[in-house]
Design an enzyme around this catalytic site. Structure first.
Site, PDB file in Angstrom:
ATOM      1  N   GLU A  25       0.830  -1.202   0.000  1.00  0.00           N
ATOM      2  CA  GLU A  25       0.000   0.000   0.000  1.00  0.00           C
ATOM      3  C   GLU A  25       0.861   1.246   0.000  1.00  0.00           C
ATOM      4  O   GLU A  25       1.997   1.218   0.433  1.00  0.00           O
ATOM      5  CB  GLU A  25      -0.839   0.065   1.283  1.00  0.00           C
ATOM      6  CG  GLU A  25      -1.995  -0.866   1.328  1.00  0.00           C
ATOM      7  CD  GLU A  25      -2.873  -0.542   2.537  1.00  0.00           C
ATOM      8  OE1 GLU A  25      -3.011   0.636   2.891  1.00  0.00           O
ATOM      9  OE2 GLU A  25      -3.393  -1.489   3.134  1.00  0.00           O
ATOM     10  N   HIS A  71      -5.034   6.545  -0.204  1.00  0.00           N
ATOM     11  CA  HIS A  71      -4.222   5.344  -0.023  1.00  0.00           C
ATOM     12  C   HIS A  71      -4.697   4.294  -1.009  1.00  0.00           C
ATOM     13  O   HIS A  71      -5.732   4.457  -1.663  1.00  0.00           O
ATOM     14  CB  HIS A  71      -4.239   4.840   1.422  1.00  0.00           C
ATOM     15  CG  HIS A  71      -5.516   4.197   1.862  1.00  0.00           C
ATOM     16  ND1 HIS A  71      -6.661   4.911   2.133  1.00  0.00           N
ATOM     17  CD2 HIS A  71      -5.823   2.899   2.098  1.00  0.00           C
ATOM     18  CE1 HIS A  71      -7.617   4.068   2.511  1.00  0.00           C
ATOM     19  NE2 HIS A  71      -7.137   2.839   2.498  1.00  0.00           N
ATOM     20  N   HIS A  73      -5.538   0.249  -2.268  1.00  0.00           N
ATOM     21  CA  HIS A  73      -6.027  -1.072  -1.889  1.00  0.00           C
ATOM     22  C   HIS A  73      -5.537  -2.071  -2.933  1.00  0.00           C
ATOM     23  O   HIS A  73      -6.178  -2.229  -3.974  1.00  0.00           O
ATOM     24  CB  HIS A  73      -7.553  -1.098  -1.819  1.00  0.00           C
ATOM     25  CG  HIS A  73      -8.108  -0.567  -0.538  1.00  0.00           C
ATOM     26  ND1 HIS A  73      -9.448  -0.589  -0.254  1.00  0.00           N
ATOM     27  CD2 HIS A  73      -7.499  -0.019   0.532  1.00  0.00           C
ATOM     28  CE1 HIS A  73      -9.647  -0.064   0.953  1.00  0.00           C
ATOM     29  NE2 HIS A  73      -8.473   0.304   1.447  1.00  0.00           N
ATOM     30  N   ASP A  84     -10.002   2.387   7.909  1.00  0.00           N
ATOM     31  CA  ASP A  84     -10.048   3.594   7.080  1.00  0.00           C
ATOM     32  C   ASP A  84     -11.011   4.623   7.670  1.00  0.00           C
ATOM     33  O   ASP A  84     -10.691   5.801   7.793  1.00  0.00           O
ATOM     34  CB  ASP A  84     -10.517   3.268   5.659  1.00  0.00           C
ATOM     35  CG  ASP A  84      -9.493   2.452   4.887  1.00  0.00           C
ATOM     36  OD1 ASP A  84      -8.326   2.420   5.302  1.00  0.00           O
ATOM     37  OD2 ASP A  84      -9.890   1.846   3.875  1.00  0.00           O
TER      38      ASP A  84
HETATM   39 ZN   LIG Z   1      -7.992   1.171   3.158  1.00  0.00          ZN
END
Ligand SMILES: [Zn+2]
Length: 123
Positions: A25, A71, A73, A84
């Site tokens: 990530e 961010h 995934h 989140d």
């Molecule tokens: Zn996430």
């Protein structure tokens, strides 16, 4: 500050970083200029799970032009996780998630409560 949209150039950059970091990530904060999201403050370091992305974002200093977070995934599931939603409420009002395979269709923006919010992409 009312956000009118997102710069296409920045969107492409977010998708490129997602691709480069895959299968890990990445996380960062989004900044705006005159109501358009146009800048990324990348969180340094490589993270490999939802929890660590949240922790890294929590440690970023906030400035007044930060409007939210981004961010990735790597599993391609473009929906906020419980972790989140926890940090969304602490880091602004607009939160972008980009997901595998990181095409122009593989992203969405969410509000603090996890509801999708449409963002216009400017050239
Ligand atoms: Zn996430």
């Amino acid at each position: 500050m009312k956000i009118r949209g997102l710069k296409g150039e920045l969107l492409d950059l977010l998708l490129e970083i997602g691709t480069a970091r895959h299968p890990y990530e990445f996380a960062g904060l989004l900044r705006e200029t005159d109501g358009v999201i146009d800048e990324l403050n990348l969180v340094p370091g490589t993270v490999s799970g939802e929890e660590s992305a949240s922790l890294l974002l929590d440690m970023m200093p906030l400035d007044t032009h930060v409007v939210g977070s981004v961010h990735s995934h790597p599993n391609g599931h473009i929906k906020p996780s419980l972790a989140d939603l926890g940090f969304f409420s602490r880091s602004g009002r607009y939160h972008i998630i980009v997901g595998y395979p990181y095409s122009r269709n593989d992203w969405r923006c969410f509000r603090v409560d996890g509801e999708p919010v449409p963002l216009e992409v400017f050239p």
